[in-house]
Design a protein around this motif. Structure first.
Motif, PDB file in Angstrom:
ATOM      1  N   LEU A  51       0.832  -1.205   0.000  1.00 31.55           N
ATOM      2  CA  LEU A  51       0.000   0.000   0.000  1.00 31.55           C
ATOM      3  C   LEU A  51       0.869   1.258   0.000  1.00 31.55           C
ATOM      4  O   LEU A  51       0.635   2.205  -0.768  1.00 31.55           O
ATOM      5  N   SER A  52       1.889   1.282   0.848  1.00 32.35           N
ATOM      6  CA  SER A  52       2.793   2.434   0.911  1.00 32.35           C
ATOM      7  C   SER A  52       3.537   2.609  -0.402  1.00 32.35           C
ATOM      8  O   SER A  52       3.768   3.736  -0.859  1.00 32.35           O
ATOM      9  N   LEU A  53       3.914   1.503  -1.017  1.00 26.32           N
ATOM     10  CA  LEU A  53       4.607   1.565  -2.299  1.00 26.32           C
ATOM     11  C   LEU A  53       3.702   2.168  -3.370  1.00 26.32           C
ATOM     12  O   LEU A  53       4.130   3.002  -4.173  1.00 26.32           O
ATOM     13  N   ALA A  54       2.436   1.741  -3.358  1.00 25.71           N
ATOM     14  CA  ALA A  54       1.476   2.289  -4.328  1.00 25.71           C
ATOM     15  C   ALA A  54       1.262   3.784  -4.107  1.00 25.71           C
ATOM     16  O   ALA A  54       0.996   4.531  -5.062  1.00 25.71           O
ATOM     17  N   ALA A  83       9.991   4.764   1.701  1.00 20.94           N
ATOM     18  CA  ALA A  83      10.662   4.597   3.004  1.00 20.94           C
ATOM     19  C   ALA A  83       9.779   3.801   3.963  1.00 20.94           C
ATOM     20  O   ALA A  83      10.239   2.868   4.635  1.00 20.94           O
ATOM     21  N   THR A  84       8.492   4.168   4.024  1.00 20.55           N
ATOM     22  CA  THR A  84       7.568   3.427   4.893  1.00 20.55           C
ATOM     23  C   THR A  84       7.382   2.003   4.384  1.00 20.55           C
ATOM     24  O   THR A  84       7.319   1.051   5.170  1.00 20.55           O
ATOM     25  N   ALA A  85       7.309   1.854   3.064  1.00 17.36           N
ATOM     26  CA  ALA A  85       7.164   0.523   2.481  1.00 17.36           C
ATOM     27  C   ALA A  85       8.334  -0.363   2.882  1.00 17.36           C
ATOM     28  O   ALA A  85       8.149  -1.519   3.289  1.00 17.36           O
ATOM     29  N   ALA A  86       9.558   0.167   2.787  1.00 15.57           N
ATOM     30  CA  ALA A  86      10.745  -0.613   3.141  1.00 15.57           C
ATOM     31  C   ALA A  86      10.705  -1.042   4.604  1.00 15.57           C
ATOM     32  O   ALA A  86      11.064  -2.173   4.940  1.00 15.57           O
ATOM     33  N   ALA A  87      10.241  -0.143   5.484  1.00 17.71           N
ATOM     34  CA  ALA A  87      10.170  -0.472   6.917  1.00 17.71           C
ATOM     35  C   ALA A  87       9.204  -1.629   7.155  1.00 17.71           C
ATOM     36  O   ALA A  87       9.487  -2.548   7.934  1.00 17.71           O
ATOM     37  N   TYR A  88       8.045  -1.594   6.484  1.00 19.56           N
ATOM     38  CA  TYR A  88       7.078  -2.688   6.623  1.00 19.56           C
ATOM     39  C   TYR A  88       7.671  -4.006   6.108  1.00 19.56           C
ATOM     40  O   TYR A  88       7.563  -5.051   6.753  1.00 19.56           O
ATOM     41  N   PHE A  89       8.278  -3.959   4.928  1.00 16.31           N
ATOM     42  CA  PHE A  89       8.819  -5.186   4.330  1.00 16.31           C
ATOM     43  C   PHE A  89       9.940  -5.779   5.184  1.00 16.31           C
ATOM     44  O   PHE A  89      10.007  -6.995   5.372  1.00 16.31           O
ATOM     45  N   GLU A  90      10.819  -4.936   5.703  1.00 16.28           N
ATOM     46  CA  GLU A  90      11.942  -5.430   6.500  1.00 16.28           C
ATOM     47  C   GLU A  90      11.463  -6.035   7.822  1.00 16.28           C
ATOM     48  O   GLU A  90      11.957  -7.086   8.251  1.00 16.28           O
ATOM     49  N   ARG A  91      10.482  -5.399   8.442  1.00 18.63           N
ATOM     50  CA  ARG A  91       9.936  -5.956   9.683  1.00 18.63           C
ATOM     51  C   ARG A  91       9.251  -7.288   9.398  1.00 18.63           C
ATOM     52  O   ARG A  91       9.406  -8.268  10.145  1.00 18.63           O
ATOM     53  N   GLN A 116       9.383  -7.557  -2.897  1.00 20.13           N
ATOM     54  CA  GLN A 116       8.953  -6.178  -2.647  1.00 20.13           C
ATOM     55  C   GLN A 116      10.124  -5.301  -2.186  1.00 20.13           C
ATOM     56  O   GLN A 116      10.240  -4.142  -2.595  1.00 20.13           O
ATOM     57  N   LEU A 117      10.986  -5.882  -1.361  1.00 16.62           N
ATOM     58  CA  LEU A 117      12.177  -5.120  -0.938  1.00 16.62           C
ATOM     59  C   LEU A 117      13.060  -4.803  -2.139  1.00 16.62           C
ATOM     60  O   LEU A 117      13.636  -3.716  -2.232  1.00 16.62           O
ATOM     61  N   ALA A 118      13.175  -5.768  -3.059  1.00 17.10           N
ATOM     62  CA  ALA A 118      13.963  -5.530  -4.262  1.00 17.10           C
ATOM     63  C   ALA A 118      13.381  -4.381  -5.075  1.00 17.10           C
ATOM     64  O   ALA A 118      14.114  -3.551  -5.634  1.00 17.10           O
ATOM     65  N   THR A 119      12.053  -4.306  -5.126  1.00 18.14           N
ATOM     66  CA  THR A 119      11.395  -3.208  -5.852  1.00 18.14           C
ATOM     67  C   THR A 119      11.718  -1.867  -5.219  1.00 18.14           C
ATOM     68  O   THR A 119      11.993  -0.877  -5.908  1.00 18.14           O
ATOM     69  N   VAL A 120      11.706  -1.833  -3.887  1.00 15.22           N
ATOM     70  CA  VAL A 120      12.042  -0.584  -3.179  1.00 15.22           C
ATOM     71  C   VAL A 120      13.495  -0.201  -3.432  1.00 15.22           C
ATOM     72  O   VAL A 120      13.816   0.968  -3.706  1.00 15.22           O
ATOM     73  N   LYS A 121      14.391  -1.187  -3.331  1.00 13.77           N
ATOM     74  CA  LYS A 121      15.817  -0.906  -3.565  1.00 13.77           C
ATOM     75  C   LYS A 121      16.033  -0.349  -4.969  1.00 13.77           C
ATOM     76  O   LYS A 121      16.822   0.572  -5.174  1.00 13.77           O
ATOM     77  N   LEU A 122      15.326  -0.908  -5.920  1.00 15.20           N
ATOM     78  CA  LEU A 122      15.470  -0.444  -7.297  1.00 15.20           C
ATOM     79  C   LEU A 122      14.968   0.989  -7.445  1.00 15.20           C
ATOM     80  O   LEU A 122      15.572   1.811  -8.152  1.00 15.20           O
ATOM     81  N   ALA A 123      13.871   1.294  -6.749  1.00 14.32           N
ATOM     82  CA  ALA A 123      13.340   2.660  -6.783  1.00 14.32           C
ATOM     83  C   ALA A 123      14.332   3.652  -6.185  1.00 14.32           C
ATOM     84  O   ALA A 123      14.368   4.827  -6.575  1.00 14.32           O
ATOM     85  N   HIS A 124      15.149   3.197  -5.242  1.00 13.70           N
ATOM     86  CA  HIS A 124      16.162   4.057  -4.613  1.00 13.70           C
ATOM     87  C   HIS A 124      17.471   4.065  -5.384  1.00 13.70           C
ATOM     88  O   HIS A 124      18.462   4.642  -4.930  1.00 13.70           O
ATOM     89  N   GLY A 125      17.517   3.375  -6.530  1.00 11.60           N
ATOM     90  CA  GLY A 125      18.727   3.336  -7.341  1.00 11.60           C
ATOM     91  C   GLY A 125      19.763   2.344  -6.861  1.00 11.60           C
ATOM     92  O   GLY A 125      20.908   2.362  -7.332  1.00 11.60           O
ATOM     93  N   GLU A 126      19.383   1.453  -5.920  1.00 15.20           N
ATOM     94  CA  GLU A 126      20.334   0.463  -5.385  1.00 15.20           C
ATOM     95  C   GLU A 126      20.221  -0.819  -6.214  1.00 15.20           C
ATOM     96  O   GLU A 126      19.648  -1.825  -5.788  1.00 15.20           O
ATOM     97  N   ARG A 127      20.794  -0.780  -7.408  1.00 11.30           N
ATOM     98  CA  ARG A 127      20.630  -1.864  -8.365  1.00 11.30           C
ATOM     99  C   ARG A 127      21.182  -3.197  -7.839  1.00 11.30           C
ATOM    100  O   ARG A 127      20.552  -4.244  -7.959  1.00 11.30           O
ATOM    101  N   GLU A 128      22.387  -3.187  -7.247  1.00 12.03           N
ATOM    102  CA  GLU A 128      23.005  -4.427  -6.787  1.00 12.03           C
ATOM    103  C   GLU A 128      22.200  -5.064  -5.661  1.00 12.03           C
ATOM    104  O   GLU A 128      21.988  -6.278  -5.632  1.00 12.03           O
TER     105      GLU A 128
END
Length: 797
Positions: A611-614, A619-627, A647-659
């Motif tokens: 939901l946060s990602l949508a 940032a909030t999405a990443a916190a939910y996924f990591e928890r 989902q975490l991979a999607t967030v990382k990609l959105a932040h430019g963290e490709r690796e």
């Protein structure tokens, strides 16, 4: 105390000489009587593997602390060969070298000193005890004694202790199926040789063979096969059968050598089939092989013959277990005590695992079952006890599935999975309806949390078939049948086999209406609603999910309320109704936190993250996924791990963290493949495609994802992938058609339509027409657009 006559002394002398002559062929290099150099002929075949064990034997026997070392293991595991190789390596360490003495033909403990004396070239004289004369003979010598096949003489182990006490420079290396139980004894248990794992199917043929032959078991099979068939080789086509042979035998050297001996006339596939069929298959044709190593059955027969009359029933009884078992189960099913288990371990017929459980080599297990089947009444009683024990263990968790004790339940079920499923099948065959009914939900929960949908679906399909055969004769069979059908429908929906799931769920609902089962009704509506939601049929999905939630509320089923709220929230999220979705997800989270239902909490955190990602709040999405990921891994909730990683991979990609995105998506893909979750595989592949560095890499991942998604009928994900592929350079000509296809498709979600229109503008493929100006002549007529199915076929070639 009388002095023996000359005739008696002559007989003794002649007997000692006869024994000494026979020992010349058997004992290894070392001190002997005048003019005698007895030797044990070293094996004429190659020594394969055992590098670590060989190094450990040498290290221990060179140590001043170890004077008695026992190589312990079942028949055929290679104890003798390792002992002789180690003795040869240690020969220069002892001034007197070593003497290797085979004891297989020594019938009694009383004959043991005579056999040792004969092998050492010692002529026993007078009335002094043979052991005293042996001690005198070895007292001043530095020597390694190798005593082979000691298991039937363990009652004479104290003789070895006396020898070591009297002869300070003597050390003893023993091979045995049973430990000696002396304080001075050091043990080195031996298992089979390392076997090759299942290698990926896309591994190159040369790499496949190279990797496989690094495993000692397969190398032994290869070398022994080349002895009888010089042209023998292992190819990519035959490697699976060769590896299966090694795994079937768990690397047992004797079994591998017996199998290899028949590769002169049989194929690898035929040898594998023979091994699976009988313990008497593939007998050794070598005229110099030991009688006790002639077949696998003969090898285990020798261990069986060493069991006492009280140990044999215990050995038979443990055959009812499938896989490993613990001490509590052994007591509950077979009335087996700890001393009885320990006795079988000491005789190398049982093994104690690092987890404190008991199991047996597969070949030994087959022998155990054959021995049990020789006693039909005993076998029937024990199998019934096994079935009832594990079904009752499942049923004991009914009503307390969704609380803080979930990790305890999973920890109990996981190692006993083979026993549980075998017991369940037997219970269904026996018509134990009353016992099975409360066990259904714990069984479903375990499969669901572990992501074992394929196994669960097969188990429940077989159970339905068994029950339908005699349902009319069993009380409450309809209730059990409805429960089995609705839960199999849930497994099928998780496997994206939607048509089968819908049909079965409807059958279950019809039964529920007759028998008045609210639990089946709630589950059936939920399954149908979830499938309709994934098929983008919002109205149908909402109707079913609201019915499911209403049934749960009417029966005050808090877990059902949480489940229904979460599913309705997903429906709202997919429709773009973020406010409504958030309220439902938070309601579900409150319920699951009150229940201390960790899997439910993990699901809700995943939903809130999406939901946060949508909403664009990464940032909030990443916190939910990591928890959620931390909770899932800590609570053994294996199913949700790949969801959260993707989902975490999607967030990382959105932040430019490709690796970081690539690493998370690859890990998600591995778990999804292990679980057989094709929809999850498609999701992970899509992320890998978006994160790819080169156009070819992006295209490869995205096309694989598109193929999976299209096969599963996952239209929303398929539309997303079409948008991703449309942005590849080689698709620029078709991009306009792909974007318009998505933006105009009836199954497209609002977010997908917006994305398609935005991409049209961003890539300069669309423009706004001034008032009164004719529209772009290149704009295709929607009616003339290809279907999604046609487009997918075209893109995938």
């Amino acid at each position: 105390g009388l002095t023996p006559s000359a005739a008696t002394e002559l007989l003794v002398s002649e007997e000692a000489a006869r024994r000494s002559d026979a020992a010349d062929m058997l004992a290894g290099p070392g001190p002997a009587g005048p003019g005698r150099h007895p030797r044990l002929t070293a094996p004429l075949t190659s020594f394969v593997g055992r590098e670590a064990e060989l190094a450990e034997v040498i290290e221990r026997l060179r140590s001043e602390h170890c004077r008695l070392l026992t190589l312990l293991g079942p028949g055929g595991v290679g104890k003798t060969r390792l002992a002789l190789r180690a003795a040869k390596e240690l020969e220069s360490h002892f001034t007197g070298g070593y003497v290797a003495i085979p004891l297989g033909l020594v019938a009694t403990v009383e004959a043991l000193p005579l056999a040792l004396a004969a092998a050492l070239g010692l002529e026993l004289r007078g009335t002094r005890a043979p052991l005293d004369q042996l001690s005198d003979h070895l007292e001043a010598r530095e020597l390694l004694l190798v005593l082979d096949n000691f298991e039937h003489l363990v009652d004479g182990a104290l003789l070895l202790q006396e020898l070591l006490t009297s002869c300070p420079a003597v050390k003893i290396l023993v091979t045995s199926r049973q430990r000696l139980r002396l304080q001075a004894e050091w043990l080195l248990p031996l298992a089979g040789l390392p076997t090759p794992p299942q290698l990926p199917v896309d591994t190159h043929e040369a790499e496949l063979a190279r990797q496989a032959l690094t495993y000692d078991a397969l190398e032994l099979l290869y070398e022994r096969a080349r002895q009888v068939e010089p042209g023998f080789t292992i190819t990519a086509a035959t490697l699976p059968a060769a590896a299966d042979i090694c795994r079937l035998l768990e690397g047992l050297p004797l079994g591998i050598e017996l199998a290899a001996g028949w590769l002169r006339v049989l194929s690898l596939h035929e040898v594998r089939t023979a091994l699976e069929s009988s313990l008497d298959s593939l007998p050794s044709e070598a005229i110099d092989s030991s009688e006790r190593h002639r077949t696998l059955r003969v090898t285990i027969d020798h261990s069986w013959n060493l069991l006492s009359a009280g140990e044999r029933p215990t050995f038979r009884a443990l055959a009812v277990f499938h896989g490993s078992f613990d001490r509590t189960s052994a007591r509950g099913v077979a009335a087996t005590s700890l001393p009885q288990l320990t006795a079988l371990i000491e005789k190398s017929l049982l093994r104690l695992t690092t987890a404190g459980r008991y199991d047996a080599h597969p070949i030994v297990k087959r022998y155990m079952r054959e021995r049990l089947d020789e006693q039909p009444e005993e076998a029937a009683r024990l199998r019934d006890a096994h079935s009832r024990y594990y079904v009752n263990m499942l049923a004991a968790w009914s009503g307390r599935l969704h609380g803080k004790q979930q990790p305890l339940m999973l920890a109990q079920f996981e190692p006993d999975y083979d026993n549980i499923t075998a017991a369940w099948a037997a219970a269904m065959d026996s018509g134990m309806v009353a016992e099975c009914l409360p066990a259904v939900e714990p069984l479903v929960f375990f499969h669901g949390v572990q992501g074992r949908f394929t196994e669960g679906e097969r188990l429940f399909m077989a159970s339905i078939e068994r029950l339908e055969q005699h349902a009319g004769d069993l009380k409450d069979a309809s209730v059990l049948l409805a429960s089995l059908k609705v839960n199999r429908a849930w497994f099928l929906s998780a496997l994206a086999r939607f048509d089968e799931a819908v049909e079965l769920a409807q059958e279950a609902l019809q039964l529920a209406a007759v028998i008045g089962s609210g639990a089946v009704e709630m589950r059936g509506h939920n399954v149908l609603g979830s499938i309709a939601s994934r098929r983008v049929d919002e109205a149908t999905a909402r109707g079913f999910l609201e019915k499911s939630l209403a049934v749960a509320e009417a029966s005050n089923d808090q877990w059902g309320r949480g489940l229904g709220s979460g599913q309705l929230g997903l429906l709202e999220l997919r429709a773009g109704h973020l406010v409504e979705a958030k309220a439902l997800f938070e309601s579900s989270l409150r319920i699951n936190e009150e229940l201390e239902n960790t899997p439910g909490v993990v699901n809700d955190l995943d939903y809130l993250g999406r939901l946060s990602l949508a909403a664009g709040d990464t940032a909030t999405a990443a916190a939910y996924f990591e928890r959620g990921l931390t909770l899932a891994e800590g609570s053994r909730f294996r199913l949700r791990v790949p969801y959260l990683l993707t989902q975490l991979a999607t967030v990382k990609l959105a932040h430019g963290e490709r690796e970081a995105a690539t690493a998370a998506a690859r890990r998600a893909l591995e778990v999804a493949e292990e679980l057989g979750q094709r929809a999850l595989q498609a999701e992970a592949l899509a992320v890998l495609g978006r994160a790819g560095r080169s156009t070819d890499e992006k295209s490869s991942y995205l096309r694989r994802a598109l193929s999976l998604s299209s096969d599963l009928g996952e239209m929303p994900r398929t539309l997303d992938l079409l948008l991703d592929i449309a942005q590849l350079p080689q698709q620029r000509v078709a991009a306009k058609t792909l974007f318009r296809l998505v933006s105009e498709h009836s199954a497209a979600r609002p977010a997908q339509r917006d994305r398609a229109k935005s991409l049209l503008v961003g890539l300069g493929l669309d423009r706004v027409q001034p008032d009164g100006e004719q529209p772009d002549r290149e704009q295709p007529d929607v009616a003339k657009l290809p279907t999604v199915e046609e487009t997918v076929r075209l893109l995938l070639g």
